[in-house]
Design an enzyme around this catalytic site. Sequence first.
Site, PDB file in Angstrom:
ATOM      1  N   CYS A  96     -17.690 -10.486 -57.031  1.00 44.60           N
ATOM      2  CA  CYS A  96     -16.305  -9.857 -57.582  1.00 44.60           C
ATOM      3  C   CYS A  96     -15.949  -8.903 -58.693  1.00 44.60           C
ATOM      4  CB  CYS A  96     -15.666 -11.715 -56.653  1.00 44.60           C
ATOM      5  SG  CYS A  96     -14.018 -11.996 -57.728  1.00 44.60           S
ATOM      6  N   GLU A  97     -14.462  -8.461 -58.823  1.00 48.16           N
ATOM      7  CA  GLU A  97     -14.805  -7.816 -59.835  1.00 48.16           C
ATOM      8  C   GLU A  97     -13.278  -9.250 -60.380  1.00 48.16           C
ATOM      9  OE1 GLU A  97     -13.011  -4.287 -57.447  1.00 48.16           O
ATOM     10  OE2 GLU A  97     -11.187  -5.302 -57.891  1.00 48.16           O
ATOM     11  N   HIS A  98     -13.057  -9.597 -59.816  1.00 49.24           N
ATOM     12  CA  HIS A  98     -11.837 -10.832 -60.798  1.00 49.24           C
ATOM     13  C   HIS A  98     -12.603 -11.660 -61.418  1.00 49.24           C
ATOM     14  CE1 HIS A  98      -9.115  -9.421 -56.773  1.00 49.24           C
ATOM     15  NE2 HIS A  98      -9.038  -8.678 -58.219  1.00 49.24           N
ATOM     16  N   HIS A  99     -13.336 -12.391 -60.879  1.00 49.96           N
ATOM     17  CA  HIS A  99     -14.599 -13.128 -61.514  1.00 49.96           C
ATOM     18  C   HIS A  99     -15.926 -12.618 -61.996  1.00 49.96           C
ATOM     19  CE1 HIS A  99     -11.260 -15.041 -59.153  1.00 49.96           C
ATOM     20  NE2 HIS A  99     -11.004 -16.415 -60.617  1.00 49.96           N
ATOM     21  N   GLN A 137     -14.067  -7.762 -51.574  1.00 50.82           N
ATOM     22  CA  GLN A 137     -14.392  -7.927 -49.497  1.00 50.82           C
ATOM     23  C   GLN A 137     -13.534  -6.767 -49.230  1.00 50.82           C
ATOM     24  OE1 GLN A 137     -15.626 -11.378 -47.657  1.00 50.82           O
ATOM     25  NE2 GLN A 137     -15.356 -10.475 -45.869  1.00 50.82           N
ATOM     26  N   HIS A 165     -17.733 -16.753 -51.234  1.00 49.68           N
ATOM     27  CA  HIS A 165     -17.086 -16.033 -52.613  1.00 49.68           C
ATOM     28  C   HIS A 165     -17.755 -17.043 -53.085  1.00 49.68           C
ATOM     29  CE1 HIS A 165     -14.921 -12.256 -51.148  1.00 49.68           C
ATOM     30  NE2 HIS A 165     -14.760 -12.501 -50.441  1.00 49.68           N
ATOM     31  N   CYS A 167     -16.325 -17.492 -56.348  1.00 54.61           N
ATOM     32  CA  CYS A 167     -15.090 -17.644 -57.418  1.00 54.61           C
ATOM     33  C   CYS A 167     -14.492 -18.939 -55.942  1.00 54.61           C
ATOM     34  CB  CYS A 167     -14.863 -16.884 -57.229  1.00 54.61           C
ATOM     35  SG  CYS A 167     -14.143 -15.609 -55.684  1.00 54.61           S
TER      36      CYS A 167
HETATM   37 ZN   LIG Z   1     -13.582 -13.838 -57.556  1.00 55.62          ZN
END
Ligand SMILES: [Zn+2]
Length: 212
Positions: A96-99, A137, A165, A167
């Site tokens: 995941c590019e956010h977490h 995704q 995910h 996250c």
């Molecule tokens: Zn995430």
Amino acid sequence: MDISIGLPAPSLADEVATRPTRAEAEAAVRTLLRWAGDDPAREGLRDTPARVVRSYEDFFAGYETDPVALLARTFQEVDGYDEIVLLRDIRLESYCEHHMVPIIGRAHVAYLPHRRVVGISKLARLVDAYAKRLQIQEKLTAQIAGTIDEVLQPLGTAVVIEAGHQCMTTRGVHKPGVSMVTSKMLGAFRSNPDTRRELLSMLPQPSGTPFT
Ligand SMILES: [Zn+2]
């Protein structure tokens, strides 16, 4: 006084172009270990920064792969085969590019060949080429489908991904067992309801068990 005033800020392009050294990457891991509240100098953690950086080489190997080149070699002797080619249940490991935590699941990749086919292992490698990067995704699904469509120029392309995910499961809302399904349909899979229906009948039913 801030001596940086008046100097141009480094652009994002500069930051990407000047890849940090391995030593700098390991130092960054030591910083995170300290931030987490531990002591990077204690015995159990001493080699951790080096291991984490080596793990990153594996997790993010996709940046070293050219997805278009993967599909360059095709076969034209297909004896007129013009039905759906579907590779199901491709293990998917992404991040995941956010977490920066894992996205684990499976991908189903299909195309309707137009005179040429590609080696099936190449489809699995294509999934990895985009999955082993920082992703969301939705984008991952679209990139895999878009590359098949662009390079093979088939009559149709379909990519379906189901994934959990971390996250969502190990932090934040803490909802294990939830999976996300995305699909990208192009060409005949998008425009022809019969072709789409045939594909959907070939896909496995969602497992219902959480991905690990
Ligand atoms: Zn995430």
